[in-house]
Design an enzyme around this catalytic site. Structure first.
Site, PDB file in Angstrom:
ATOM      1  N   GLU A 324       0.852  -1.203   0.000  1.00 26.62           N
ATOM      2  CA  GLU A 324       0.000   0.000   0.000  1.00 26.62           C
ATOM      3  C   GLU A 324       0.881   1.244   0.000  1.00 26.62           C
ATOM      4  O   GLU A 324       0.741   2.133   0.836  1.00 26.62           O
ATOM      5  CB  GLU A 324      -0.903   0.010   1.243  1.00 26.62           C
ATOM      6  CG  GLU A 324      -1.607  -1.299   1.485  1.00 26.62           C
ATOM      7  CD  GLU A 324      -2.508  -1.301   2.717  1.00 26.62           C
ATOM      8  OE1 GLU A 324      -3.709  -1.455   2.541  1.00 26.62           O
ATOM      9  OE2 GLU A 324      -1.993  -1.121   3.834  1.00 26.62           O
ATOM     10  N   CYS A 415     -10.391   0.843   7.579  1.00 27.48           N
ATOM     11  CA  CYS A 415      -9.817   2.146   7.905  1.00 27.48           C
ATOM     12  C   CYS A 415     -10.413   3.276   7.064  1.00 27.48           C
ATOM     13  O   CYS A 415     -10.609   4.391   7.558  1.00 27.48           O
ATOM     14  CB  CYS A 415      -8.305   2.108   7.719  1.00 27.48           C
ATOM     15  SG  CYS A 415      -7.776   1.409   6.148  1.00 27.48           S
TER      16      CYS A 415
END
Ligand code: FUB
Ligand code: ZN
Length: 678
Positions: A324, A415
């Site tokens: 990521e 998230c």
């Protein structure tokens, strides 16, 4: 409801502790700006009515709340997946608190109170708060380690959880005046400060945010330990024991955590993009609060690196799915673009701080680019469907397994939805800023506000139809005649600049220039750091009219971005456009945008909650029925704002359009592990 403003507590900190240094520019609190517009206000209402209740509901139904209940009684087994699942509750409380300031809501406030009671009961007597361990300390979460903090550098997320707790506590305190969550946060922060520091435990937090949170607690309390510990955590970076200077592997050299070299020596955005964004935000805070030049130098260089080499045209960052993370310079693939929604949010925090440090409009240009494109694409128009990754291209053949062709209501690692919930209600806080007798207008959103300039109230009413229209009207009303500078951001896109670097540029320049009138007469002004500075003795009811040219522009990328060679993106005003299957006979990857193509604009109130679409007659690739021939036919193509894609089901979407047949990628099979779209 009692509201406490940042400026008051800042003042208290300054008076009590003699702290002088801070950002030279001060933000105007979001509670001071009452939105009246048709773009942001409906989104913020949907966030209040749908997103926040849905997030709380998911925190309940997935067991996140239960984790706190079990931690309180030290019975049971941690029942969700990740050790940072506590933060979804904190982030939703933060968003709800912001939102309560805008839309008082007794039911929501009471519910938050019950959650805070549960959080308080889950806190250990010395302030430690981390359900993955407290529930059953002998059998903590697999990522947590047997001892407190021993896996913090890796993946325990103990300090990440703490950071989100602090952010939530501060928002809750400002919104409600209640100290219930704040006291829990302070108790935890006192523990953190007693455990970490010179001569104590050393760690570079595994996932940054505790630094920003500590700075916020410092601002409220003025307690030096909070600021010192935040700074200490930043200075701890670059001493990673496993560091291998020769390795380009971010996992081996510590770069995934921005821990490869000391922060002051970092010049390139690297590693996990959300971690990076929170770190750079905290570095800006520390630079402002300490005046330490080495931090200014570092984040200035890193910012230049991002904006000139690592940002997608819609403002997304963190191109690489594995980890990521940021890729190499110019590594911005479209078919596998990761662009986590949280990374866009972190970059809003960072760019805002860069503006407060430097007062240059280029930071707000970048903030606006992210806000209107690659950030709000992360939440569906319904407020309850989300993107974790924000794709740049979806093709009907195959797409990478990390790419999401359609939205989800929640994720195991959720998230992003809860981060959106906290970001949206804070948008009014990015509209204005002040420095002595300078009032900065950064965002163009219909709103009413009253600022204090030279100790006098000055009301500003914004009326516009932004982002659909470039005509902006500001009615400025000081209580009595007062001289000050109204500094209006002239966006880069209105000055032939696609981004404040050479990474992207407009294919051709336009002649039309922004115009400004005051009370109907062309105004005299200087441009300073990208702002039109209007200096005059303002009288009640003075009217400023700004006209920003909003032609449809073709954007080209620097050739260094291999994936965009021979392609153009389309932008109008702050909005980047895309073509989606739903408007174009089920396809989008077959559209060519030749150099001479021009677009008409059309506002469609009934589409996607009201959008201006772009239309053009364009060559579209057709594959012969026998599969052995291709031809083009001219068809009317419709492009929609990028942020609004994927609200009508899954299918093709394209941002970068080939200009010629030779650059079209008819059926890409470049990625394995893909998923078949319907
Ligand atoms: O590690 C916590 C959060 O989970 C990160 O910020 C996201 O990227 C996701 O990995
Ligand atoms: Zn996220």
């Amino acid at each position: 409801m009692k509201k406490i403003f940042v400026s008051i507590s800042l003042l208290a900190a300054t008076v009590l502790y003699g702290q002088k240094k801070d950002y030279p520019i001060q933000g105007v609190n979001f509670t001071q700006v009452k939105l009246t517009d048709n773009f942001w206000l409906p989104k913020i209402k949907v966030n209040h009515q749908v997103t926040i209740p849905a997030s709380f509901e998911r925190c309940e139904s997935t067991g996140r709340v239960k984790n706190f209940e079990m931690a309180a009684t030290k019975t049971g087994k941690f029942c969700t997946i990740f050790p940072f699942d506590d933060t979804d509750i904190y982030k939703t409380i933060e968003g709800a608190s912001f939102s309560l300031s805008l839309f008082p809501d007794k039911k929501m406030e009471t519910y938050i109170d019950t959650l805070i009671t549960k959080i308080g009961k889950a806190q250990e007597p010395d302030g430690y708060l981390y359900t993955p361990r407290t529930i059953d300390p002998k059998n903590p979460h697999a990522w947590s380690g047997l001892k407190r903090w021993e896996k913090e550098r890796d993946n325990s997320h103990e300090l990440y959880n703490a950071g989100h707790l602090y952010e939530a506590a501060v928002a809750h305190y400002y919104a409600t005046g209640k100290k219930t969550l704040l006291n829990i946060a302070l108790k935890n922060a006192d523990l953190v400060c007693s455990v970490f520091g010179p001569g104590k435990l050393h760690v570079a937090p595994g996932h940054e945010i505790v630094e920003m949170g500590l700075v916020k607690l410092y601002r409220i309390t003025g307690k030096p330990a909070y600021l010192q510990t935040a700074q200490y955590f930043i200075e701890e970076r670059g001493h990673y024991k496993g560091y291998d200077a020769k390795s380009k592997d971010v996992w081996k050299n510590g770069a995934y955590w921005q821990d490869h070299i000391p922060v002051a020596q970092q010049t390139e955005a690297i590693g996990h993009a959300v971690r990076a964004g929170y770190l750079y935000s905290a570095v800006a805070d520390i630079a402002a609060l300490t005046g330490d030049q080495k931090y200014y130098n570092a984040i200035d260089k890193i910012w230049n690196n991002v904006v000139s080499k690592k940002m997608y045209v819609q403002g997304g960052t963190g191109a690489i799915p594995s980890g990521e993370r940021y890729g190499d310079n110019y590594e911005l693939p479209n078919t596998t673009a990761y662009n986590e929604t949280c990374a866009a949010i972190a970059n809003v925090y960072w760019n805002y701080r860069m503006f407060l440090l430097h007062g240059d409009s280029k930071y707000m240009d970048v903030l606006e680019k992210m806000l209107y494109n690659g950030l709000i694409s992360g939440v569906g128009l319904d407020g309850k469907s989300f993107f974790y990754t924000n794709a740049m291209e979806i093709k009907n053949s195959f797409t990478h397994s990390a790419m999401e062709p359609s939205r989800s209501g929640w994720f195991d690692c959720s998230c992003c939805p809860t981060n959106v919930a906290r970001l949206l209600p804070s948008v009014p806080g990015y509209v204005y800023a002040q420095k002595e007798n300078n009032v900065f207008v950064n965002l163009f959103i219909n709103s009413n506000t009253t600022l204090t300039v030279r100790n006098k109230p000055v009301s500003i009413i914004q009326e516009n139809n932004y982002p659909w229209d470039g005509a902006l009207k500001f009615t400025v009303s000081p209580k009595s005649t007062e001289t000050f500078n109204l500094q209006i951001r002239i966006p880069g896109w209105a000055k032939n600049e696609a981004i404040p670097s050479n990474l992207y540029s407009f294919a051709s320049a336009v002649e039309s220039k922004p115009t400004i009138k005051v009370n109907g007469t062309a105004a005299e002004y200087n441009i300073e750091k990208g702002y039109a500075v209007l200096n005059r003795a303002w009288k009640t009811g003075d009217v400023v009219e700004v006209m920003l040219p909003m032609e449809v522009r073709k954007v080209v990328a620097l050739d260094s971005i291999k994936n965009d060679i021979g392609k153009v993106a389309i932008q109008r005003g702050p909005l980047v456009y895309c073509a989606e299957w739903a408007d174009n006979d089920g396809r989008a990857a077959n559209i060519l945008v030749p150099a001479n193509a021009s677009f008409e604009t059309e506002y469609n109130a009934g589409l996607l909650n009201g959008v201006t679409v772009l239309k053009s007659k364009l060559p579209v690739i057709k594959i012969g029925e026998n599969g052995t021939s291709i031809s083009t036919e001219n068809k009317t193509v419709t492009a929609i704002p990028y942020y609004a894609w994927a609200n009508r089901g899954a299918g093709e979407m394209v941002v970068w359009f080939p200009t010629q047949i030779k650059t079209i990628d008819i059926f890409p099979r470049e990625v394995s592990g893909g998923i078949q779209l319907k």
